[in-house]
Design a protein around this motif. Structure first.
Motif, PDB file in Angstrom:
ATOM      1  N   GLY A  44      -2.613 -30.999 -65.330  1.00 53.95           N
ATOM      2  CA  GLY A  44      -2.230 -30.699 -63.857  1.00 53.95           C
ATOM      3  C   GLY A  44      -1.601 -31.796 -63.110  1.00 53.95           C
ATOM      4  O   GLY A  44      -0.927 -31.714 -62.034  1.00 53.95           O
ATOM      5  N   LEU A  45      -1.706 -33.242 -63.707  1.00 56.91           N
ATOM      6  CA  LEU A  45      -0.880 -34.257 -63.068  1.00 56.91           C
ATOM      7  C   LEU A  45       0.681 -34.112 -62.694  1.00 56.91           C
ATOM      8  O   LEU A  45       1.057 -34.346 -61.625  1.00 56.91           O
ATOM      9  N   PRO A  46       1.237 -33.819 -63.840  1.00 54.85           N
ATOM     10  CA  PRO A  46       2.711 -33.530 -63.640  1.00 54.85           C
ATOM     11  C   PRO A  46       2.987 -32.587 -62.768  1.00 54.85           C
ATOM     12  O   PRO A  46       4.132 -32.448 -61.992  1.00 54.85           O
ATOM     13  N   LEU A  47       2.078 -31.416 -62.357  1.00 59.69           N
ATOM     14  CA  LEU A  47       2.364 -30.171 -61.634  1.00 59.69           C
ATOM     15  C   LEU A  47       2.515 -31.068 -59.989  1.00 59.69           C
ATOM     16  O   LEU A  47       3.130 -30.655 -58.950  1.00 59.69           O
ATOM     17  N   LEU A  48       1.228 -32.011 -59.520  1.00 59.09           N
ATOM     18  CA  LEU A  48       1.364 -32.511 -58.774  1.00 59.09           C
ATOM     19  C   LEU A  48       2.659 -33.555 -58.357  1.00 59.09           C
ATOM     20  O   LEU A  48       2.836 -33.677 -57.044  1.00 59.09           O
ATOM     21  N   VAL A  49       3.062 -34.331 -59.190  1.00 61.40           N
ATOM     22  CA  VAL A  49       4.166 -35.251 -59.201  1.00 61.40           C
ATOM     23  C   VAL A  49       5.518 -34.309 -58.832  1.00 61.40           C
ATOM     24  O   VAL A  49       6.192 -34.705 -57.800  1.00 61.40           O
ATOM     25  N   GLY A  50       5.638 -33.222 -59.508  1.00 59.59           N
ATOM     26  CA  GLY A  50       6.610 -32.153 -59.298  1.00 59.59           C
ATOM     27  C   GLY A  50       6.675 -31.636 -57.744  1.00 59.59           C
ATOM     28  O   GLY A  50       7.855 -31.798 -57.454  1.00 59.59           O
ATOM     29  N   VAL A  51       5.540 -31.128 -57.397  1.00 58.36           N
ATOM     30  CA  VAL A  51       5.770 -30.698 -56.119  1.00 58.36           C
ATOM     31  C   VAL A  51       5.786 -31.781 -54.961  1.00 58.36           C
ATOM     32  O   VAL A  51       6.403 -31.764 -54.065  1.00 58.36           O
ATOM     33  N   ALA A  52       5.442 -33.223 -55.242  1.00 58.86           N
ATOM     34  CA  ALA A  52       5.769 -34.273 -54.521  1.00 58.86           C
ATOM     35  C   ALA A  52       7.234 -34.509 -54.366  1.00 58.86           C
ATOM     36  O   ALA A  52       7.630 -34.744 -53.380  1.00 58.86           O
TER      37      ALA A  52
END
Length: 121
Positions: A36-44
């Motif tokens: 899930g970490l890449p998903l948060l980076v992407g939305v940021a």
């Protein structure tokens, strides 16, 4: 003269933003391997660069990616909370399939230099 025209700068900027949009799709795909970490980076990234794509065909991709991220996170959270009740696995499967679908649709539209169609958004 060595001046770069405004139109050329705009084209170069759009190419850079398209590459960034592709990177966010890649981050969304990496979510499955990296918890899930890449998903948060992407939305940021989407939120920080949102003003730069305003009024371009890439704006629809940013909106698509943001919606994908938040709904996916909600689906994963519901899945985690209901896993012991027996419906968590079902919720996880639906969320995963939905997320993969949105990544694929977005990726193909991006590669064709097209906005995300309003009917499938």
């Amino acid at each position: 003269m060595n001046d770069v025209s405004t139109e050329q700068k705009g084209t170069e900027n759009l190419k850079a933003l398209k590459l960034l949009t592709a990177a966010v799709y890649l981050l969304q795909a990496l979510t499955f391997m990296l918890a899930g970490l890449p998903l948060l980076v992407g939305v940021a990234i989407n939120f920080f660069k949102r003003d730069e794509v305003k009024g371009t065909w890439l704006e629809s991709h940013f909106n698509w990616q943001i919606k994908t991220a938040w709904i996916s996170l909600a689906g994963f959270a519901v899945s985690g909370l209901t896993f012991t009740m027996g419906i968590g696995l079902f919720t996880l499967l639906i969320t995963t399939v939905w997320m993969v679908y949105r990544i694929i649709i977005g990726w193909y539209a991006l590669n064709d230099d097209k906005a995300i169609n309003k009917r499938i958004n």
